[in-house]
Motif scaffolding. Structure first.
Motif, PDB file in Angstrom:
ATOM      1  N   GLU A  96       0.839  -1.195   0.000  1.00  0.00           N
ATOM      2  CA  GLU A  96       0.000   0.000   0.000  1.00  0.00           C
ATOM      3  C   GLU A  96       0.878   1.250   0.000  1.00  0.00           C
ATOM      4  N   ASN A  97       0.333   2.337  -0.568  1.00  0.00           N
ATOM      5  CA  ASN A  97       1.018   3.623  -0.496  1.00  0.00           C
ATOM      6  C   ASN A  97       0.574   4.366   0.758  1.00  0.00           C
ATOM      7  N   PRO A  98       1.496   5.062   1.404  1.00  0.00           N
ATOM      8  CA  PRO A  98       1.100   5.839   2.583  1.00  0.00           C
ATOM      9  C   PRO A  98       0.146   6.963   2.183  1.00  0.00           C
ATOM     10  N   GLY A  99      -0.825   7.243   3.042  1.00  0.00           N
ATOM     11  CA  GLY A  99      -1.711   8.373   2.807  1.00  0.00           C
ATOM     12  C   GLY A  99      -3.085   7.971   2.304  1.00  0.00           C
ATOM     13  N   ILE A 100      -3.789   8.938   1.772  1.00  0.00           N
ATOM     14  CA  ILE A 100      -5.181   8.757   1.357  1.00  0.00           C
ATOM     15  C   ILE A 100      -5.253   7.866   0.133  1.00  0.00           C
ATOM     16  N   TRP A 101      -6.132   6.893   0.182  1.00  0.00           N
ATOM     17  CA  TRP A 101      -6.409   6.036  -0.970  1.00  0.00           C
ATOM     18  C   TRP A 101      -7.887   6.256  -1.322  1.00  0.00           C
ATOM     19  N   GLY A 102      -8.178   6.174  -2.624  1.00  0.00           N
ATOM     20  CA  GLY A 102      -9.570   6.387  -3.035  1.00  0.00           C
ATOM     21  C   GLY A 102     -10.025   7.803  -2.714  1.00  0.00           C
ATOM     22  N   LYS A 103     -11.319   7.950  -2.492  1.00  0.00           N
ATOM     23  CA  LYS A 103     -11.902   9.255  -2.190  1.00  0.00           C
ATOM     24  C   LYS A 103     -11.776   9.547  -0.701  1.00  0.00           C
ATOM     25  N   PRO A 104     -11.319  10.756  -0.334  1.00  0.00           N
ATOM     26  CA  PRO A 104     -11.219  11.082   1.100  1.00  0.00           C
ATOM     27  C   PRO A 104     -12.581  10.996   1.778  1.00  0.00           C
ATOM     28  N   ASP A 105     -12.574  10.646   3.056  1.00  0.00           N
ATOM     29  CA  ASP A 105     -13.835  10.600   3.805  1.00  0.00           C
ATOM     30  C   ASP A 105     -14.297  11.997   4.201  1.00  0.00           C
ATOM     31  N   PHE A 106     -13.350  12.833   4.609  1.00  0.00           N
ATOM     32  CA  PHE A 106     -13.705  14.218   4.922  1.00  0.00           C
ATOM     33  C   PHE A 106     -12.430  15.031   5.106  1.00  0.00           C
ATOM     34  N   VAL A 107     -12.587  16.361   5.044  1.00  0.00           N
ATOM     35  CA  VAL A 107     -11.485  17.294   5.268  1.00  0.00           C
ATOM     36  C   VAL A 107     -11.962  18.319   6.290  1.00  0.00           C
ATOM     37  N   ILE A 108     -11.199  18.507   7.371  1.00  0.00           N
ATOM     38  CA  ILE A 108     -11.531  19.541   8.352  1.00  0.00           C
ATOM     39  C   ILE A 108     -10.246  20.174   8.863  1.00  0.00           C
ATOM     40  N   ASN A 109     -10.387  21.357   9.445  1.00  0.00           N
ATOM     41  CA  ASN A 109      -9.250  21.986  10.114  1.00  0.00           C
ATOM     42  C   ASN A 109      -9.123  21.401  11.516  1.00  0.00           C
ATOM     43  N   GLY A 110      -7.985  20.796  11.792  1.00  0.00           N
ATOM     44  CA  GLY A 110      -7.763  20.224  13.121  1.00  0.00           C
ATOM     45  C   GLY A 110      -7.996  18.726  13.154  1.00  0.00           C
ATOM     46  N   PHE A 111      -8.163  18.204  14.385  1.00  0.00           N
ATOM     47  CA  PHE A 111      -8.182  16.761  14.585  1.00  0.00           C
ATOM     48  C   PHE A 111      -9.511  16.270  15.143  1.00  0.00           C
ATOM     49  N   VAL A 112      -9.779  15.001  14.900  1.00  0.00           N
ATOM     50  CA  VAL A 112     -10.992  14.353  15.407  1.00  0.00           C
ATOM     51  C   VAL A 112     -10.589  13.227  16.342  1.00  0.00           C
ATOM     52  N   ASP A 113     -11.524  12.798  17.175  1.00  0.00           N
ATOM     53  CA  ASP A 113     -11.233  11.643  18.021  1.00  0.00           C
ATOM     54  C   ASP A 113     -11.236  10.374  17.169  1.00  0.00           C
ATOM     55  N   HIS A 114     -10.210   9.574  17.336  1.00  0.00           N
ATOM     56  CA  HIS A 114     -10.038   8.377  16.510  1.00  0.00           C
ATOM     57  C   HIS A 114     -11.206   7.402  16.675  1.00  0.00           C
ATOM     58  N   ILE A 115     -11.542   7.069  17.911  1.00  0.00           N
ATOM     59  CA  ILE A 115     -12.556   6.036  18.160  1.00  0.00           C
ATOM     60  C   ILE A 115     -13.941   6.508  17.712  1.00  0.00           C
ATOM     61  N   ASN A 116     -14.275   7.757  17.989  1.00  0.00           N
ATOM     62  CA  ASN A 116     -15.571   8.277  17.553  1.00  0.00           C
ATOM     63  C   ASN A 116     -15.687   8.303  16.035  1.00  0.00           C
ATOM     64  N   THR A 117     -14.550   8.427  15.345  1.00  0.00           N
ATOM     65  CA  THR A 117     -14.554   8.520  13.885  1.00  0.00           C
ATOM     66  C   THR A 117     -14.640   7.148  13.235  1.00  0.00           C
ATOM     67  N   THR A 118     -13.843   6.204  13.709  1.00  0.00           N
ATOM     68  CA  THR A 118     -13.828   4.865  13.091  1.00  0.00           C
ATOM     69  C   THR A 118     -14.948   3.978  13.614  1.00  0.00           C
ATOM     70  N   LYS A 119     -15.543   4.344  14.761  1.00  0.00           N
ATOM     71  CA  LYS A 119     -16.584   3.524  15.404  1.00  0.00           C
ATOM     72  C   LYS A 119     -16.116   2.089  15.645  1.00  0.00           C
ATOM     73  N   ASP A 120     -14.793   1.927  15.811  1.00  0.00           N
ATOM     74  CA  ASP A 120     -14.191   0.613  16.056  1.00  0.00           C
ATOM     75  C   ASP A 120     -14.450  -0.374  14.912  1.00  0.00           C
ATOM     76  N   THR A 121     -14.716   0.134  13.701  1.00  0.00           N
ATOM     77  CA  THR A 121     -14.855  -0.747  12.530  1.00  0.00           C
ATOM     78  C   THR A 121     -13.488  -1.119  11.973  1.00  0.00           C
TER      79      THR A 121
END
Length: 425
Positions: free
Chosen positions: A135-160
């Protein structure tokens, strides 16, 4: 303090047998424990007896020596009893000792892990073949979202998934003093946990992680930058979810700050940059470890698979190991990642070296005295785990598809099966 049944589903002796004897002894006292009355009797310094009696005259006693250094001999109901230090004797009839916690009379297991080389199912091949996809490092396919700053990892992935990509870029002027001097700025990343792999301009920069008691960590590494646009890609990781402790469901995980120190003698804070996010890694999304997904990428077949490579998938078609003993995988020479057999998830592997020093461990465990979590530590300076159980029921006689996703770099040619052979002494 190992569990009485090991991860292979086998009794761990002598603990399993000693606990079985304890249950049997308590069962002999069952009626008087449930229906009788108890009284506590002092039998001398540091020795006491809890005596249970019922209306029928039945009697059971538990004699405890709470001295953590010295054995005691005591008189109880006109009889003499020897009680080892820090132990309890059980007398279901207030006369005969049927069990003492310090006296282990059950048999002991002797465990041997027998290595078995991976045997290729295609006997027409002279050398062992691996299929590899990187795999190549970084975004693959279409990005899920773009925002300024950071999000909580667990709330974002929902442990999927364990994985969450963050990418941003920084432009460096060609007249930057740092480029002229050839010196390197330092990338500093703060995270709430659990681990992280960092890449700059597609090149791996290193890994950082927390630990079981403190998941937060700081990544700090010198990096090479070029004139013009530089891409920073961070793969944030979780390794399971906390299930206990105060406010455990509010702890969270993921990146909280990214800075570059040493540009024009300044610190550049990228935390409020526009960050592009992608949940999961591509091979996981395509399910290249099972079914039709196995054919969804172009594997490269080789007898010399790349070693020490990040974000690399390895696939091999193998026979089941011989015998009928429980089976494991020896992953000592791999870095960190996930493994599958015939589409079934074996789980995460991470043969990380224990942070305890050799002197923190004990040659022989002294059970006496109060328990604490670091009592009788073993395996100091060794991998926390190198053998990973694979259920026998997942194997076919041949044609088993073994897939690994290696995150940080390892040597797949040194992976072996192991058979867990148990004998008693």
């Amino acid at each position: 303090y190992d569990a009485p049944v090991d991860e292979y589903g086998l009794p761990r002796l002598p603990k399993w047998g000693h606990l079985k004897d304890l249950h049997k002894a308590i069962k002999l006292c069952e009626h008087v424990l449930l229906y009788g009355k108890s009284v506590n009797v002092s039998l001398g310094p540091s020795v006491e007896a809890d005596v249970y009696t019922d209306s029928s005259g039945a009697c059971a006693a538990f004699i405890a020596n709470v001295d953590d250094k010295n054995d005691k001999t005591v008189e109880f109901r006109n009889a003499s009893y020897h009680i080892p230090a820090w132990s309890v004797s059980i007398l279901p009839d207030c006369k005969n000792v049927v069990y003492n916690t310090a006296k282990v009379t059950t048999q002991t297991n002797k465990i041997a892990m027998i290595p078995e080389k991976l045997q290729q199912s295609d006997k027409g091949q002279k050398t062992f073949k691996w299929d590899v996809w990187k795999e190549n490092p970084g975004i693959w396919g279409k990005p899920d979202f773009v925002i300024n700053g950071f999000v909580d990892h667990i709330n974002t992935t929902k442990d999927t998934t364990d994985y969450l990509w963050h990418t941003t870029s920084i432009s460096i002027d060609e007249n930057e003093e740092l480029l002229k001097k050839g010196s390197k700025p330092v990338l500093v990343i703060e995270s709430k946990g659990h681990a992280l792999h960092a890449f700059v301009n597609q090149k791996y920069q290193g890994t950082a992680y927390g630990n079981g008691s403190h998941s937060a960590f700081t990544f700090k590494n010198p990096i090479s930058l070029k004139a013009g646009k530089n891409e920073i890609a961070l793969l944030s990781l979780t390794v399971g979810l906390q299930t206990a402790g105060p406010f455990y469901d509010f702890v969270g995980a993921g990146v909280t700050s990214v800075k570059i120190k040493g540009l024009n003698n300044k610190t550049i804070d990228l935390s409020s940059n526009a960050w592009t996010y992608k949940i999961g890694v591509q091979g996981e999304h395509l399910k290249i470890y099972q079914g039709n997904g196995l054919n969804s990428v172009s594997w490269t077949s080789t007898s010399e698979p790349p070693k020490g490579q990040t974000l690399t998938w390895y696939k091999a078609i193998v026979d089941a190991p011989p015998g009928d003993e429980p089976v494991g995988l020896d992953m000592l020479y791999m870095g960190k990642g996930f493994a599958w057999l015939n589409g079934e998830g074996i789980g995460r592997y991470w043969p990380r070296i224990s942070e305890f020093k050799k002197e923190d461990c004990v040659e022989e465990c002294d059970y006496r005295g109060k328990f604490n979590p670091d009592k009788c530590d073993t395996g100091c300076g060794e991998p926390s785990q190198k053998w990973y159980h694979v259920p026998r029921s997942w194997f076919k006689p041949s044609g088993n598809v073994l897939v690994f996703f290696e995150e940080k770099g390892g040597d797949p040619t040194k992976i072996t099966f192991v058979r867990r052979k148990v004998s008693t002494t």
